[in-house]
Design a protein around this motif. Structure first.
Motif, mmCIF file in Angstrom:
data_model
loop_
_atom_site.group_PDB
_atom_site.id
_atom_site.type_symbol
_atom_site.label_atom_id
_atom_site.label_comp_id
_atom_site.label_asym_id
_atom_site.label_seq_id
_atom_site.Cartn_x
_atom_site.Cartn_y
_atom_site.Cartn_z
ATOM 1 N N UNK A 84 45.052 -1.514 3.745
ATOM 2 C CA UNK A 84 45.563 -1.775 5.092
ATOM 3 C C UNK A 84 45.709 -0.504 5.920
ATOM 4 N N UNK A 88 43.566 0.675 9.380
ATOM 5 C CA UNK A 88 44.227 0.751 10.687
ATOM 6 C C UNK A 88 43.513 1.632 11.715
ATOM 7 N N UNK A 91 40.510 0.046 13.197
ATOM 8 C CA UNK A 91 40.716 -1.082 14.109
ATOM 9 C C UNK A 91 40.438 -0.670 15.556
ATOM 10 N N UNK A 95 37.106 -4.695 18.036
ATOM 11 C CA UNK A 95 38.069 -5.623 18.619
ATOM 12 C C UNK A 95 37.464 -7.014 18.756
ATOM 13 N N UNK A 117 49.531 -3.078 24.650
ATOM 14 C CA UNK A 117 50.050 -3.124 23.276
ATOM 15 C C UNK A 117 49.203 -2.361 22.258
ATOM 16 N N UNK A 118 47.869 -2.526 22.295
ATOM 17 C CA UNK A 118 47.069 -1.766 21.315
ATOM 18 C C UNK A 118 47.310 -0.259 21.429
ATOM 19 N N UNK A 120 50.080 1.153 22.347
ATOM 20 C CA UNK A 120 51.391 1.395 21.773
ATOM 21 C C UNK A 120 51.311 1.405 20.244
ATOM 22 N N UNK A 121 50.563 0.433 19.716
ATOM 23 C CA UNK A 121 50.444 0.322 18.258
ATOM 24 C C UNK A 121 49.859 1.599 17.668
ATOM 25 N N UNK A 122 48.889 2.188 18.374
ATOM 26 C CA UNK A 122 48.249 3.390 17.848
ATOM 27 C C UNK A 122 48.876 4.668 18.383
ATOM 28 N N UNK A 167 42.368 -6.194 26.957
ATOM 29 C CA UNK A 167 43.098 -5.854 25.727
ATOM 30 C C UNK A 167 42.129 -5.328 24.667
ATOM 31 N N UNK A 171 41.435 0.206 23.385
ATOM 32 C CA UNK A 171 41.298 1.293 22.418
ATOM 33 C C UNK A 171 39.911 1.930 22.462
ATOM 34 N N UNK B 188 44.440 -7.741 14.978
ATOM 35 C CA UNK B 188 43.183 -7.017 15.173
ATOM 36 C C UNK B 188 43.423 -5.631 15.760
ATOM 37 N N UNK B 189 44.557 -5.441 16.443
ATOM 38 C CA UNK B 189 44.840 -4.109 16.971
ATOM 39 C C UNK B 189 45.389 -3.196 15.892
ATOM 40 N N UNK B 195 55.877 -6.357 12.574
ATOM 41 C CA UNK B 195 55.956 -6.269 14.026
ATOM 42 C C UNK B 195 55.318 -7.496 14.677
#
Lengths: 320, 291
Positions: A84, A88, A91, A95, A117-118, A120-122, A167, A171, B188-189, B195
């Motif tokens: 996982x 990451x 990813x 997409x 959001x993507x 923020x996630x990264x 979205x 990225x 997918x992100x 979360x």
């Protein structure tokens, strides 16, 4: 140059369990040995009837579902074996855009935050930089930056699909799985979204795996096309070849079924009768033989392999 | 977003926001007022209550509502109004405490159970079914009997049996939500599962959660009454609405109905207020209900 995405012998089987002990009694062969490659800045169209496994392929390539077997290589690196945390960062490269513009956006989150959001996630940029990036993304997909504060329900289907695309672009991916991205839209809106996807491809050298059951749309956007039937690819060729000289009987039938906008044009219709057989117990030999107008004895016994009949044109049929 | 790109509309301050909500949900305002009145009465019971809720007066035994005792007096001559005001402390603490506690843990468990699935889900659901097979009161009885009677223990005892009910509803909701494309898109992100569950799944279960919580509010007050009646709730002589009701219901409903009517009205009013407030809250928290 090696392709951006290379899929080899991808399989996804779902167990069917019955009884108190949940014993496995059978398997659904949703995807049964699929191989293809997508080059940089190229669109591969993946077509087939509902239930043929094309969406499963799209999700398995992104590892949104775990493939049972097979390899997916991104720039030569197999991603199916990654954990996982190793997956990451990758990813960012891949997409997805979904079919249903309504359920693909969380109704409780402002679209600006959905697109951001993507990032923020990264952990990309600070709050302000992210907002700026989101505003740019909105402009790129043809939305106004002022709409960032709105909620998904305030948009039309086409606009929502633009939000989904924004979205997916957040990225700066190199590969996007577009899973029937226009099937739920009005025809006029379909054209807009398709053109948007093509513009984006030109601008950023994006690659698409474009999943669709609509051959007209695929003919418009794809460079190469793979035709799927019951979990397997039956024909694989560049667009021009496939649409002018289809070899597999199934492809022939699919093309014959495309509606023509000219009522005076009479065509020889080659109907395929019956339904797609169950992927739990697929027909012996060639999966297509029960519906094939040319089927011979051999087709019932021996499963045809995908072989190259001309440069870049592969077909899985004993008779061609 | 750059400031110039924003709509020229001024950013609503919390006061504007509140005013907007108040105009939009008048019933919710009514509910909020009812709840506020009861909470204030409970907090300032010593000041608000006209008489001492504990002092007995043999001559006023079962006095009907009148100028001396606004809502009448009970068998021991204690003022019913003052007892209701003081009783609000326990009844509200139990009702709100147990509802929040039970719903909170229930939602967390339901989310985990539905989202994680597999063996964990199986075990949680079977345990929940075992709990649901026992009547709420019996469960609460066993729990208070083992913990000992006190206010916090009563709240815990009433909250625990609520957990499986809430968990079950939330789990069912989560099962359908987790398959939606926006959850897949979040994965997918590269978002972590935790979360995704908290940001994308949990907020979408809010509507059934609020409805369930407000529906259970009333039953928690009555469960507390039964516990107190059996001597396992909040100890005497401190009044609670439920006990006032249950002690007098059988004996005095014909001869001194005010002993039954007024505590009953207090319970109804709180349940009613909580429902109005809950419904408005559910709508106000749903962006789809906005303009």
């Amino acid at each position: 140059m090696s392709p951006l995405i290379e899929v080899s012998d991808l399989r996804k089987y779902y167990p069917i369990r019955k009884g108190v002990l949940r014993r496995q009694v059978a398997q659904v062969h949703a995807v049964d040995g699929v191989s293809f490659a997508v080059n940089e800045a190229e669109t591969l169209g993946l077509v087939g009837e509902s239930g043929c496994g094309k969406s499963t392929v799209g999700r398995a390539v992104l590892r949104l579902i775990e493939p049972t077997a097979g390899a997916v290589k991104l720039r030569g690196r197999d991603i199916t074996q990654l954990g996982k945390s190793d997956l990451r960062p990758l990813r960012r490269e891949m997409q997805i855009v979904f079919q249903d513009p309504f359920s693909s956006l969380n109704p409780r989150i402002r679209v600006g935050d959905i697109v951001g959001e993507p990032l923020k996630v990264h952990g990309i940029g600070d709050r302000r930089q992210r907002e700026e990036k989101v505003a740019q993304l909105f402009a790129r997909v043809g939305l106004r930056a002022a709409q960032m504060r709105n909620y998904p329900h305030q948009f039309s289907g086409g606009q929502r699909q633009r939000v989904s695309i924004a979205r997916a672009l957040a990225l700066d991916p190199s590969f996007i799985v577009a899973d029937e991205p226009v099937s739920a839209l009005d025809v006029s809106i379909q054209a807009q979204v398709i053109n948007l996807l093509m513009d984006l491809q030109r601008e950023s050298r994006l690659s698409y795996l474009f999943i669709s059951h609509n051959l007209a749309v695929v003919e418009h956007i794809a460079h190469r096309v793979a035709v799927m039937y019951l979990g397997r690819i039956v024909e694989y060729a560049d667009k021009a070849t496939l649409f002018t000289r289809p070899l597999h009987p199934y492809t022939e039938a699919l093309l014959a079924a495309v509606p023509m906008p000219d009522p005076t044009l009479k065509r020889q219709k080659r109907h395929v009768s019956g339904d797609v057989p169950s992927p739990i117990s697929p027909p012996s030999g060639c999966h297509f033989h029960p519906r094939c107008p040319y089927a011979e004895a051999r087709c019932r016994v021996e499963s045809p392999v995908l072989r190259e009949v001309a440069t870049g044109h592969q077909v899985a049929c004993h008779l061609r | 977003m750059s400031a110039t790109a924003a709509k020229p509309r001024s950013k609503p301050s919390w006061a504007n926001e509140l005013l907007y909500l108040a105009r939009r949900y008048p019933l919710g305002v009514a509910g909020a007022i009812i709840m506020t009145v009861f909470v204030l009465a409970a907090l300032f019971a010593g000041v608000v209550a006209p008489l001492d809720p504990f002092s007995t007066n043999p001559r006023a035994s079962l006095a009907p509502p009148g100028s001396a005792y606004l809502l009448g007096a009970d068998m021991m001559g204690r003022d019913v109004l003052s007892r209701i005001i003081h009783g609000a402390r326990i009844s509200l603490a139990v009702a709100l405490g147990a509802t929040f506690l039970g719903s909170g843990f229930g939602a967390a468990l339901g989310l985990a159970s539905g989202y994680v699935g597999g063996w964990f889900d199986l075990v949680v659901q079977r345990l929940g079914e075992i709990m649901q097979a026992l009547p709420l009161l019996v469960m609460a009885l066993v729990i208070t009997a083992s913990l000992g009677p006190s206010l916090p223990n009563t709240i815990i005892a009433i909250a625990i049996p609520l957990i499986p009910n809430v968990a079950r509803v939330i789990r069912a909701n989560v099962l359908s939500l987790r398959e939606l494309p926006f959850v897949e898109a979040a994965k997918a992100t590269g978002m972590s599962e935790l979360r995704v569950a908290v940001v994308h799944v949990l907020p979408n279960t809010l509507a059934p959660l609020i409805v369930l919580a407000t529906a259970q509010l009333g039953s928690t007050i009555l469960t507390e009454a039964s516990l107190s009646f059996l001597g396992l709730g909040v100890p005497e002589p401190y009044p609670s609405w439920g006990r006032m009701l249950s002690e007098s219901a059988a004996e005095y409903v014909r001869t001194a109905p005010w002993l039954v009517i007024f505590p009953g009205l207090a319970i109804s009013a709180v349940v009613f207020g909580a429902n109005l407030l809950g419904d408005a809250l559910r709508d106000a928290l749903d962006p789809r209900q906005r303009d």
